[in-house]
Scaffold this motif. Sequence first.
Motif, PDB file in Angstrom:
ATOM      1  N   VAL A 125       0.834  -1.199   0.000  1.00  0.00           N
ATOM      2  CA  VAL A 125       0.000   0.000   0.000  1.00  0.00           C
ATOM      3  C   VAL A 125       0.866   1.245   0.000  1.00  0.00           C
ATOM      4  CG1 VAL A 125      -2.095   0.969   0.985  1.00  0.00           C
ATOM      5  CG2 VAL A 125      -1.469  -1.340   1.486  1.00  0.00           C
TER       6      VAL A 125
ATOM      7  N   ASP B 261       2.205   2.954  -1.937  1.00  0.00           N
ATOM      8  CA  ASP B 261       1.829   4.005  -2.872  1.00  0.00           C
ATOM      9  C   ASP B 261       0.923   5.028  -2.220  1.00  0.00           C
ATOM     10  OD1 ASP B 261       1.620   2.348  -6.087  1.00  0.00           O
ATOM     11  OD2 ASP B 261       3.258   3.163  -4.929  1.00  0.00           O
ATOM     12  N   ALA B 262       0.081   4.528  -1.359  1.00  0.00           N
ATOM     13  CA  ALA B 262      -0.895   5.430  -0.747  1.00  0.00           C
ATOM     14  C   ALA B 262      -0.397   5.975   0.575  1.00  0.00           C
ATOM     15  CB  ALA B 262      -2.205   4.690  -0.525  1.00  0.00           C
ATOM     16  N   VAL B 263       0.776   5.478   0.997  1.00  0.00           N
ATOM     17  CA  VAL B 263       1.248   5.875   2.323  1.00  0.00           C
ATOM     18  C   VAL B 263       1.857   7.251   2.278  1.00  0.00           C
ATOM     19  CG1 VAL B 263       2.877   5.360   4.152  1.00  0.00           C
ATOM     20  CG2 VAL B 263       1.702   3.536   2.996  1.00  0.00           C
TER      21      VAL B 263
END
Lengths: 468, 200
Positions: free
Chosen positions: B4, B6-8
């Motif tokens: 995840v 990428d969204a962190v």
Amino acid sequence: MSARSRPDHERADDDATDAVHRSAVGDDAVEEEVADESDRSTGVAESTERPTGRWKGVSALAMILGAAGVILSRPSLLLGSVVAVGYLAYVRAVTLPEVDVSVERSFDESNPDPGDEVGVTVTVRNRSDRVLPDLRVVDGVPDPLPVVEGSPRLGTAFRPGEAATMEYTVSAKRGEHEFAGATAIVRDYAGATERELTLDQPDVLECTPSVDPTREVPLRALTSRFTGRVETDDGGEGLEFFATREYRRGDTLNRIDWNRHARTGELATVEFRKERAATAVLVLDLREQAFLREDDEGLHAVDRGVDAASRVFTALLETGDRVGIAGVGPEEVWLPPGTGNEHWARARELFATHPALSSTVADGRTSVTLRTRRLRKRLSPDDQVIVFSPLCDRDVLRAARLLDAHGHLVTVISPDPTTEGTPGRDLARAERAARMADLRGSNIRVIDWAPDEHLSTAIDRAARRWTA
Amino acid sequence: MDGVSDAVDGAAGADGGGGGGTDDAEGPLPEDTVPDPREVTRKPTTLSAGLAMLSAVVVMALGGMHSVLAFGIGAMGLAALAPAVVLGSRTAADVGGGILLLAVVATGAVAGEVVVLAAAVATVLAWDLATNAIEMGEQLGQEADTDRAELVHAGATLVVGTLTAATAFVVYNLATGGQPVTALVLLLLAALALASALRL
């Protein structure tokens, strides 16, 4: 610095400086008042003067032009070197002005909701009777608040008494945020020396979520002995017809089915469906891993989870249920289930000010197993659990299943932090979907809550599936 | 983390924070992303950068009116100054200023006093404004409203240069009425004595 005496306005002279001052500030009496106020609030801490060394090359210019003029026997070049010498004298002559400035800060909204955009206006005023040729101000915006529009930085020059404003917009985050003070750098005309100052002007932007309760929270059928709104499969006091049974001694007269008595001569008692209150514990996922968001702008899943929890909390209290709060994160959060106004006030304070529930990312590792075990010991057998988690790793799944296995009914409200576009993002999204399916397979209700969706819409959507 | 990342995002991107000094460590801006409004673009401010380039063009043009060599060197100076005010390199600004100085020397080899005085002032202006644009960009960033401070600074530098040049020209003309060589030598000595007295 700030205690410097102000220019005497009463003196009867009409020199240009004073006229400028007057026109810039308007009425003297009002200005005096403002100045007095900021005398108290704006403190100035200064560092020492330091040379910037940016004019060093000019002496080389003097030497080279002079030398070239002699070698080439060109009077014009010799004359050119005079320009450089003139600049050297200028740099030497200018001095750093005394700084006497006040800073005022105002917010266009005093108590914003998380995610609201708050306009900040900072007014910097030169209160001395000297010109400030170059003042650079950087406002002390608290770290968690992102500036979404404008810039909290200003570079300007001031005539005596003049004020300048800068406007910018921050996106509010939950909690109390202190705007400490502005940092300023003052330079002389040539920029040869500069001095760094701290203009102390503390202001607090408080952002407590307004807890509009979400419409209704679907609780599951595990209830306490208190009257409430969760319908049980049990007869007794209530509103909805449940069954009739044979009359027993002691049944109240108004419960006897008189129609039936008239028809058959038998005595029977009508029973209604019992409505009971539930006890719910809201479990917040506050681990570092839960601080996820779909882009750099939005709210973290934890923020949205806390927001959802505060709404659910209020909704449940309003319907008479008992609600508690627990946090799974580096720091322990625990509010035992309770009811009533006092409990609500305690919870509201916890949501607004508890450091573990703040918008800043939690540091440190969290043992989910340990926290779940401790939580399980605190829960009474009838408590149901509502988990707020983005479901972005398997630890939460294990915890939810464990609670479910111990007889607590588990509902998961999951703010969706995933997005799409790259293979990594698609993968993360697919994995989260798989985890939700996994939970649903083990009789755990999952409410998938998209970022741009209302919580009540998400709940309604999920509830339709449960009843279908 | 199950990919995840990428969204962190870590802490919410912090702007301001009260740093403001030149020592603010700022990573290079990732080129492939849309500029984040919260990020400070620590590139030279555009107003001073533009004025610096304009001054460099003046130096080049003054040289070009009298010698091809001066024009060529001036163009080189302009070319060196351009990356300085776009990327924010002090070294490039110093190099650009140095080359412009050589252009002034080349101009002075053939041109008269007024041209050389004007070119010298324009050279100082170009170099000073380029440096100011870089420093302003480092301290406040491109987004901040800095026009007024920049204009005051540019105006002060221009006025001081013009006044000095005008005074020098007048004194020179009065002096050369009688004994040109003596006047020149005295002027040179005076300039050097002043420079050493000022210990700069």
